[in-house]
Enzyme design. Structure first.
Site, mmCIF file in Angstrom:
data_model
loop_
_atom_site.group_PDB
_atom_site.id
_atom_site.type_symbol
_atom_site.label_atom_id
_atom_site.label_comp_id
_atom_site.label_asym_id
_atom_site.label_seq_id
_atom_site.Cartn_x
_atom_site.Cartn_y
_atom_site.Cartn_z
ATOM 1 N N GLU A 53 0.823 -1.210 0.000
ATOM 2 C CA GLU A 53 0.000 0.000 0.000
ATOM 3 C C GLU A 53 0.862 1.267 0.000
ATOM 4 O O GLU A 53 0.521 2.244 -0.674
ATOM 5 C CB GLU A 53 -0.939 0.002 1.216
ATOM 6 C CG GLU A 53 -2.049 -1.040 1.157
ATOM 7 C CD GLU A 53 -3.015 -0.803 0.011
ATOM 8 O OE1 GLU A 53 -3.053 0.312 -0.542
ATOM 9 O OE2 GLU A 53 -3.736 -1.755 -0.349
ATOM 10 N N TYR A 136 -6.246 6.183 4.886
ATOM 11 C CA TYR A 136 -6.404 5.219 3.789
ATOM 12 C C TYR A 136 -5.606 3.945 4.053
ATOM 13 O O TYR A 136 -6.144 2.835 3.982
ATOM 14 C CB TYR A 136 -5.970 5.810 2.446
ATOM 15 C CG TYR A 136 -5.807 4.732 1.414
ATOM 16 C CD1 TYR A 136 -6.931 4.152 0.817
ATOM 17 C CD2 TYR A 136 -4.553 4.216 1.096
ATOM 18 C CE1 TYR A 136 -6.800 3.112 -0.080
ATOM 19 C CE2 TYR A 136 -4.421 3.171 0.201
ATOM 20 C CZ TYR A 136 -5.541 2.627 -0.389
ATOM 21 O OH TYR A 136 -5.413 1.571 -1.258
ATOM 22 N N ASP A 154 -9.369 6.065 -1.423
ATOM 23 C CA ASP A 154 -8.340 6.708 -2.235
ATOM 24 C C ASP A 154 -9.000 7.393 -3.421
ATOM 25 O O ASP A 154 -10.237 7.499 -3.488
ATOM 26 C CB ASP A 154 -7.292 5.692 -2.687
ATOM 27 C CG ASP A 154 -7.852 4.646 -3.645
ATOM 28 O OD1 ASP A 154 -9.086 4.629 -3.885
ATOM 29 O OD2 ASP A 154 -7.057 3.845 -4.180
#
Length: 388
Positions: A53, A136, A154
């Protein structure tokens, strides 16, 4: 105002519970049949998901895959990441940009060792407290690794929801993200929250794209208000980006008789913090009056090279001879600024004193060094043979 009132405040009308259940089922069925085969999706290890991520932030999936594999092979555990040297970290990250991210990961890994006995925390609030992790990333990791119904909002997700609900809010504002997070809390599948978040991401990345969007091909088109109302081109709403600041540097590649090139370590804060670049002289710091007026961008004379030589002597205590004509021009765009690097080659005459900020590196060792992308571009230009 409480979080539960956000949607009403922004005049967003949510679907009925039955429609939400139908949406979940439709989206997840499409995901099961069409999800992208990505290496981090074959694991539920929160460390691996975290690494992926962070790498995926502002970087294309195809670019990330080889970086991810190399990073995990080199640093397979949180402890390995915590104990890794900065040199190792920056080399693994070389070319991804935003080097503060991997430095933050190193700090976070040490936080995990010190506060969580080396195990990635499961509580959402504890994940948020780790260095470099925002809402996020915390939502993505906890939903995918721990099956918690946490939103992971996102740009892809905001684009999808904007079109589904015809939302007129500016997605560039931080306050808008809070609204989308509340929407996800109501929409997310309680049994498969990680898959639900990833399904929305895949939908935004492959079908509900910023350009060349064909809403008639979407698996959830019957839920898409902007498709039904033929208004999808209006969404998402996003204010124009601030103009990118342009900076021009005369970039001097100094070479000594051993075939080594000179690099300067940048400050510990700011753009490319702690990384090495050639000697860079801001064009604004030069006195260009007299010759700038009648020279084109690609045409220079001895007065410029002499001025560069003088600045290098005064700044770095080096005597050099700078070629009158540049080798070429290199451009590099960051998120907020653009560097134009007019590259000159130079030969070292004498090193009067040596600074710890300066480093000589032979061209044969370029691949071993952790150079940022602008430096890599300059190195490539200088190593390119000029044919006459």
């Amino acid at each position: 105002m409480k979080q539960k009132d956000l949607l009403e405040k922004n005049e967003i009308i949510m679907w009925s519970e039955e429609k939400i259940r139908d949406f979940r089922a439709t989206l997840l069925q499409w995901y099961d049949e069409n999800k992208r085969d990505l290496p981090w999706r074959s694991t539920s290890d929160p460390y691996y998901i975290w690494v992926s991520e962070i790498m995926l932030q502002q970087t294309q999936v195809d670019t990330v895959i080889p970086y991810y594999k190399r990073f995990i092979e080199t640093l397979p555990t949180i402890e390995d990441l915590a104990k890794a040297s900065e040199e190792t970290l920056l080399k693994l990250w070389e070319g991804l940009g935003y080097y503060s991210r991997v430095r933050n990961m190193n700090v976070a890994a040490n936080q995990i060792l010190e506060k969580h006995e080396g195990k990635f925390p499961t509580a959402h609030k504890d994940v948020l407290n780790l260095k470099g992790i925002g809402p996020y990333t915390a939502g993505a990791v906890t939903s995918i690794a721990f099956n918690q119904p946490q939103p992971a909002v996102d740009g892809n997700v905001m684009r999808v929801l904007s079109r589904l609900f015809e939302i007129d809010l500016d997605i560039s504002k931080a306050s808008t993200r809070k609204v989308f997070e509340e929407m996800i809390r109501r929409l997310i599948d309680p049994d498969r929250p990680g898959d639900f978040n990833q399904a929305l991401m895949d939908l935004g990345a492959t079908i509900c794209t910023p350009k060349n969007y064909s809403p008639e091909n979407s698996p959830v088109k019957e839920f898409n208000a902007s498709y039904l109302n033929e208004s999808w081109e209006k969404y998402p709403v996003k204010k124009k980006k601030n103009k990118v600041t342009e900076q021009t540097y005369y970039t001097v590649m100094v070479k000594n008789k051993e075939g080594e090139y000179l690099y300067k370590k940048r400050p510990s804060k700011g753009v490319l913090a702690g990384m090495h670049t050639p000697l860079m002289i801001d064009r604004k710091d030069l006195n260009e009056e007299g010759w700038k007026a009648f020279n084109q961008k690609e045409l220079y004379d001895s007065r410029l090279s002499q001025e560069l030589e003088q600045i290098i002597k005064e700044t770095y205590d080096l005597k050099v001879t700078v070629n009158e004509q540049p080798k070429g021009v290199v451009a590099h765009v960051f998120s907020h600024l653009k560097w134009e690097m007019i590259v000159f080659e130079a030969v070292l005459i004498e090193e009067l004193s040596h600074s710890s900020e300066l480093k000589w590196i032979h061209a044969d060792r370029f691949d071993e060094e952790m150079f940022p992308m602008p430096t890599q571009k300059v190195n490539k230009l200088v190593n390119t043979l000029t044919l006459f």
